[in-house]
Design a protein around this motif. Structure first.
Motif, PDB file in Angstrom:
ATOM      1  N   THR A 159     -32.201   2.478  40.042  1.00 28.64           N
ATOM      2  CA  THR A 159     -31.946   3.915  40.147  1.00 28.64           C
ATOM      3  C   THR A 159     -30.943   4.389  39.090  1.00 28.64           C
ATOM      4  O   THR A 159     -30.105   3.618  38.622  1.00 28.64           O
ATOM      5  CB  THR A 159     -31.409   4.286  41.543  1.00 28.64           C
ATOM      6  N   CYS A 166     -28.802   6.765  39.846  1.00 23.82           N
ATOM      7  CA  CYS A 166     -27.671   7.348  40.602  1.00 23.82           C
ATOM      8  C   CYS A 166     -26.362   6.987  39.894  1.00 23.82           C
ATOM      9  O   CYS A 166     -26.089   5.819  39.642  1.00 23.82           O
ATOM     10  CB  CYS A 166     -27.661   6.813  42.039  1.00 23.82           C
ATOM     11  N   PHE A 170     -24.064   4.342  41.435  1.00 22.26           N
ATOM     12  CA  PHE A 170     -24.567   2.968  41.327  1.00 22.26           C
ATOM     13  C   PHE A 170     -24.172   2.355  39.992  1.00 22.26           C
ATOM     14  O   PHE A 170     -23.862   1.168  39.890  1.00 22.26           O
ATOM     15  CB  PHE A 170     -26.102   2.984  41.477  1.00 22.26           C
ATOM     16  N   CYS A 213     -20.637   2.008  46.536  1.00 23.43           N
ATOM     17  CA  CYS A 213     -22.098   2.240  46.531  1.00 23.43           C
ATOM     18  C   CYS A 213     -22.759   1.178  47.402  1.00 23.43           C
ATOM     19  O   CYS A 213     -22.664  -0.013  47.107  1.00 23.43           O
ATOM     20  CB  CYS A 213     -22.639   2.164  45.096  1.00 23.43           C
ATOM     21  N   ASN A 214     -23.428   1.615  48.460  1.00 23.86           N
ATOM     22  CA  ASN A 214     -24.090   0.676  49.375  1.00 23.86           C
ATOM     23  C   ASN A 214     -25.164  -0.162  48.694  1.00 23.86           C
ATOM     24  O   ASN A 214     -25.445  -1.281  49.112  1.00 23.86           O
ATOM     25  CB  ASN A 214     -24.751   1.449  50.523  1.00 23.86           C
ATOM     26  N   GLY A 253     -20.284   2.219  51.330  1.00 24.94           N
ATOM     27  CA  GLY A 253     -20.477   3.650  51.526  1.00 24.94           C
ATOM     28  C   GLY A 253     -21.362   4.274  50.467  1.00 24.94           C
ATOM     29  O   GLY A 253     -21.725   3.622  49.483  1.00 24.94           O
ATOM     30  N   PRO A 281     -21.156   7.582  48.276  1.00 17.64           N
ATOM     31  CA  PRO A 281     -20.478   8.810  47.867  1.00 17.64           C
ATOM     32  C   PRO A 281     -21.428   9.914  47.430  1.00 17.64           C
ATOM     33  O   PRO A 281     -21.044  11.089  47.397  1.00 17.64           O
ATOM     34  CB  PRO A 281     -19.597   8.357  46.687  1.00 17.64           C
ATOM     35  N   HIS A 303     -27.558   5.815  54.522  1.00 11.84           N
ATOM     36  CA  HIS A 303     -26.874   4.798  53.707  1.00 11.84           C
ATOM     37  C   HIS A 303     -27.178   4.924  52.221  1.00 11.84           C
ATOM     38  O   HIS A 303     -26.459   4.358  51.398  1.00 11.84           O
ATOM     39  CB  HIS A 303     -27.260   3.401  54.190  1.00 11.84           C
ATOM     40  N   ILE A 335     -29.465   7.633  49.195  1.00 11.75           N
ATOM     41  CA  ILE A 335     -30.424   8.704  48.880  1.00 11.75           C
ATOM     42  C   ILE A 335     -30.883   8.589  47.418  1.00 11.75           C
ATOM     43  O   ILE A 335     -31.269   9.579  46.798  1.00 11.75           O
ATOM     44  CB  ILE A 335     -29.809  10.099  49.148  1.00 11.75           C
ATOM     45  N   ALA A 336     -30.812   7.370  46.872  1.00 15.81           N
ATOM     46  CA  ALA A 336     -31.131   7.182  45.449  1.00 15.81           C
ATOM     47  C   ALA A 336     -32.622   7.370  45.185  1.00 15.81           C
ATOM     48  O   ALA A 336     -33.471   6.945  45.969  1.00 15.81           O
ATOM     49  CB  ALA A 336     -30.712   5.794  45.002  1.00 15.81           C
TER      50      ALA A 336
END
Ligand SMILES: Cc1cc2nc3c(=O)[nH]c(=O)nc-3n(C[C@H](O)[C@H](O)[C@H](O)COP(=O)(O)OP(=O)(O)OC[C@H]3O[C@@H](n4cnc5c(N)ncnc54)[C@H](O)[C@@H]3O)c2cc1C
Ligand code: SF4
Length: 333
Positions: A123, A125, A128, A135-136, A143, A145, A162, A164-165
């Motif tokens: 991703t 993101c 990330f 970053c989960n 978490g 963010p 957890h 939304i990438a």
């Protein structure tokens, strides 16, 4: 940049045996395959990926595009994105794939990027890619963010609390619509994975993105025989005309007879946590007149379960219009 051991295996079996020593599956693992390097080396420079061993797959004999006995196409894992996009059979029978590939990245990147590498790109993101941030997906349990932060480019379909990438690939959206099959050679032998079963939703384990297990080498992808007379379009909407990821995209493969849609395969990009095949859109189209009213309803159906975040609600309407416009182009273009 951290140090790592560079390995050039003699054959696929040696590559698989070495990679099988990894503690986890390929993504995030300590033993990694390297193809074009346009994702992996990028992330190694950012210390997001820190493999101890890197296995170069470029010399394995996986670089052919061949016809299959049943009239389909076999695409080797190391076939470059540019070679695949310009292959005469792909341009003639799988135009949606050629268009999707050519809409991605830049000419230089497409000359390096491979079929398997594209499948497994990570991703974009921003959290990330920044090791100073939690970053989960990168570090499970730290978490997400993005949910309360910058999420304009992130997903509205398939998200979880957890992660939304967005899956950033263009090629994969076309592969989803073409009902590709991914072929893997693993420590226990070869297996074939339907495209729709390959990617996992983030759920509570966004670090696990595919069904691949440690050691699994993608060897090739197959496409079924192209549907005679099918109309195919890939439409990508983004912030600038080139060298940019999709905010929303649509891959459309439809057949029309007597003014009605008789068969439809639809997938969306830029809006989902994985390349997003839409059975809802396919059902809304099949058997209906091929006109603007149907196409608008198809967009509505595709985005019915979309969940906006603070900054990306605009993607829902954008994706509806993108799909409707792609259908319009396919039927009139
Ligand atoms: C600036 C920039 C812009 C971009 N824009 C776009 C865009 O608009 N659209 C788009 O779709 N993409 C875009 N990309 C992403 C690009 O398409 C990918 O980086 C590329 O497809 C990855 O292929 P690769 O061969 O370089 O993979 P690599 O970096 O070599 O590998 C990627 C991953 O795949 C794994 N892997 C590679 N081969 C195998 C195999 N045979 N079996 C199992 N695992 C394997 C690696 O271990 C790694 O995890 C962009 C990239 C960059 C840097
Ligand atoms: S959206 Fe996913 S990749 Fe981005 S910060 Fe959240 S967990 Fe990490």
């Amino acid at each position: 940049m951290h140090t790592f051991e560079f390995i050039r295996p003699a054959d696929a079996a040696a590559a698989v045996a070495t990679a099988a020593q990894a503690k986890t599956a390929q993504q995030g693992a300590d033993v990694r395959f390297l193809a074009g390097g346009t994702t992996l080396v990028d992330l190694m420079k950012l210390n997001v990926e820190t493999p101890a061993r890197v296995i170069d797959v470029n010399r394995l004999p996986l670089d052919k595009v061949e016809a299959t006995a049943d009239g389909g196409l076999k695409i080797g894992a190391t076939v470059r994105n540019s070679d695949l996009a310009h292959h005469p059979t792909v341009q003639r029978d799988y135009a949606v794939l050629s268009q999707a590939l050519l809409s991605g990245a830049s000419a230089q990147l497409r000359n390096m990027a491979t079929t398997a590498g594209n499948l497994l790109q990570r991703t974009r993101c921003m959290y990330f890619r920044d090791t100073a941030m939690p970053c989960n997906k990168r570090e499970p349990g730290t978490g997400c963010p993005a949910i309360t932060g910058s999420n304009r480019t992130l997903a509205v379909l398939g998200t979880s609390e957890h992660c939304i990438a967005t899956n950033p690939s263009d090629m994969c959206v076309a592969m989803a619509a073409l009902e590709a099959t991914i072929h893997v050679q693993g420590p226990k032998g070869p297996r074939a994975i339907p495209f729709g079963d390959f990617y996992l939703l983030p759920g509570s384990t966004p670090n696990r993105e595919t069904v691949l297990e440690p050691g699994d080498l993608v060897t090739h992808i197959t496409l079924p025989q192209a549907r005679p007379g099918s109309k195919q379009v890939y439409l990508k909407l983004r912030d600038r005309a080139s060298y940019e990821f999709a905010l929303a995209s649509a891959a459309v493969v439809i057949t029309i007879a007597g003014g009605n849609v008789t068969h439809a395969r639809i997938a969306l990009g830029g809006v989902g946590t994985k390349p997003w095949r839409s059975p809802e859109a396919e059902a809304a189209l099949t058997g209906k007149p091929a006109n603007a009213a149907t196409f608008r309803k198809t967009g509505e159906a595709a985005m019915r379960h979309a969940k906006p975040q603070s900054e990306n609600g605009f993607k829902i309407e954008l994706a509806k219009r993108c799909l409707a416009h792609a259908l319009q182009i396919a039927t009139t273009g």
